[in-house]
Design an enzyme around this catalytic site. Sequence first.
Site, mmCIF file in Angstrom:
data_model
loop_
_atom_site.group_PDB
_atom_site.id
_atom_site.type_symbol
_atom_site.label_atom_id
_atom_site.label_comp_id
_atom_site.label_asym_id
_atom_site.label_seq_id
_atom_site.Cartn_x
_atom_site.Cartn_y
_atom_site.Cartn_z
ATOM 1 N N ASP A 1 0.756 -1.044 0.074
ATOM 2 C CA ASP A 1 0.123 0.038 -0.070
ATOM 3 C C ASP A 1 0.836 1.295 -0.178
ATOM 4 O O ASP A 1 2.060 1.032 0.166
ATOM 5 C CB ASP A 1 -0.883 0.034 1.264
ATOM 6 C CG ASP A 1 -1.515 1.135 1.656
ATOM 7 O OD1 ASP A 1 -2.402 1.782 0.446
ATOM 8 O OD2 ASP A 1 -1.315 1.857 2.501
ATOM 9 N N THR B 1 -2.984 0.748 -4.537
ATOM 10 C CA THR B 1 -3.232 1.795 -3.779
ATOM 11 C C THR B 1 -4.478 2.564 -4.203
ATOM 12 O O THR B 1 -4.663 2.319 -5.508
ATOM 13 C CB THR B 1 -1.991 2.842 -3.790
ATOM 14 O OG1 THR B 1 -2.283 4.201 -3.094
ATOM 15 C CG2 THR B 1 -1.685 3.472 -5.190
ATOM 16 N N ASP C 1 -0.131 5.014 0.936
ATOM 17 C CA ASP C 1 -0.364 5.987 1.980
ATOM 18 C C ASP C 1 -0.510 5.364 3.579
ATOM 19 O O ASP C 1 -1.408 4.802 3.534
ATOM 20 C CB ASP C 1 -1.574 7.002 1.720
ATOM 21 C CG ASP C 1 -1.791 7.621 0.602
ATOM 22 O OD1 ASP C 1 -0.534 8.477 0.206
ATOM 23 O OD2 ASP C 1 -2.547 7.651 -0.718
ATOM 24 N N HIS D 1 -9.863 17.678 -7.432
ATOM 25 C CA HIS D 1 -9.138 16.785 -7.288
ATOM 26 C C HIS D 1 -7.826 16.720 -7.862
ATOM 27 O O HIS D 1 -6.705 16.575 -7.552
ATOM 28 C CB HIS D 1 -9.804 15.234 -7.280
ATOM 29 C CG HIS D 1 -8.943 14.301 -6.687
ATOM 30 N ND1 HIS D 1 -8.206 13.333 -7.666
ATOM 31 C CD2 HIS D 1 -8.579 14.008 -5.636
ATOM 32 C CE1 HIS D 1 -7.555 12.610 -6.753
ATOM 33 N NE2 HIS D 1 -7.791 12.838 -5.608
ATOM 34 N N GLY E 1 -9.793 10.137 -2.995
ATOM 35 C CA GLY E 1 -9.953 11.632 -2.915
ATOM 36 C C GLY E 1 -11.082 12.027 -3.442
ATOM 37 O O GLY E 1 -11.854 12.715 -2.478
ATOM 38 N N GLU F 1 -13.910 10.457 -4.071
ATOM 39 C CA GLU F 1 -15.118 9.771 -3.332
ATOM 40 C C GLU F 1 -15.193 10.704 -1.913
ATOM 41 O O GLU F 1 -16.277 10.693 -1.296
ATOM 42 C CB GLU F 1 -14.718 8.330 -2.922
ATOM 43 C CG GLU F 1 -15.041 7.377 -4.239
ATOM 44 C CD GLU F 1 -13.632 7.500 -5.384
ATOM 45 O OE1 GLU F 1 -12.487 8.151 -4.903
ATOM 46 O OE2 GLU F 1 -13.606 6.762 -6.288
ATOM 47 N N LYS G 1 -5.906 19.643 -6.103
ATOM 48 C CA LYS G 1 -5.206 18.897 -5.186
ATOM 49 C C LYS G 1 -4.046 17.806 -5.429
ATOM 50 O O LYS G 1 -2.919 18.071 -4.581
ATOM 51 C CB LYS G 1 -6.295 17.981 -4.427
ATOM 52 C CG LYS G 1 -5.901 17.336 -3.077
ATOM 53 C CD LYS G 1 -5.718 15.825 -3.357
ATOM 54 C CE LYS G 1 -5.035 14.990 -2.431
ATOM 55 N NZ LYS G 1 -4.533 13.794 -2.637
#
Length: 292
Positions: A22, A142, A24, A102, A66, A68, A105
């Site tokens: 994974d 991820t 994050d 997003h 993000g 979602e 971001k």
Amino acid sequence: MNHANLILFYLIMSALKALIFDVDGTLAETERDGHRIAFNRAFTAAGDDCQWSPDEYGALLEITGGKERLTHYFNHLAPAAIATRWAQLSPAAQVELVATLHRQKTTYYTELLATGAIALRPGVLRLLKEARAAGLQLAIATTTTLDNVTALFTHAGLADLIEWFTVIAAGDVVANKKPAPDIFTFAMQHLHCTPAQCVVIEDSLPGLQAAMAAEIKTVLITLSYYTRNQDFTGAALVVDQLGEPTLPVTIVGGDCADFIHHALGCDDASLPNYIDLTVLQQLHQQCWQPQS
Ligand code: XBP
Ligand code: MG
């Protein structure tokens, strides 16, 4: 098949071939001081009068992905003025707004990584190097975007790190994000591996649920800032971190906790007490040994 042959069969079928990481929370502590900051900068740039506090963001992590997460926030949690404006948009305009926010971001997040603000967690690079030297395949599974994974590796000190991975399964390459099994199934297809040939390293409950739903039994949890109080029932092993020779691991739980406690030499100062490939192999064997 007699018992000895059965054991041999299991050993062959469950020989470890790949580590699936994974990102994050697992490779790096990216959420509170990385993604959250980037979301907030995107809100400011868009003129939205909202900022996610560390605690509020922790609760929002229950929604993986993000886009979602943003959609959930606008639908259920946003301040009245923003919620009203959101509700007046058509469904297509809502999707477009979230996609634009997003994208913005992601730009802020990768800019933040470029400052060197976020390092890999202890033991990550050591384990990646060891697995690669041993000829194991490496993979990423991820919920975040490929851009973010690339930026993390680019700024982690090894320019070609991204090329070590057979597959980077990221973000929207699958229809359903964790806790759905899709991203792990996708990764295994590209690795040409079965669940019995893979170890997953995760930090979160949705990640554990996704791996288990993909029928992967050997899941190692390295707790992270936002996941340290989650219930990891079903994980093979739960530790605070992978550890380093100078940074011993604390075992927190997991089905194989007692077994690994001894394998790690927690009672024996002459044995290493960090997670290396030998420990992962033992954990994997323990998870897939035939039940008598
Ligand atoms: C964690 C996530 C991601 C990040 C933000 O992913 O749920 O959504 O919080 O990244 P992982 P995006 O599976 O690596 O733990 O905004 O790019 O989704
Ligand atoms: Mg994670």
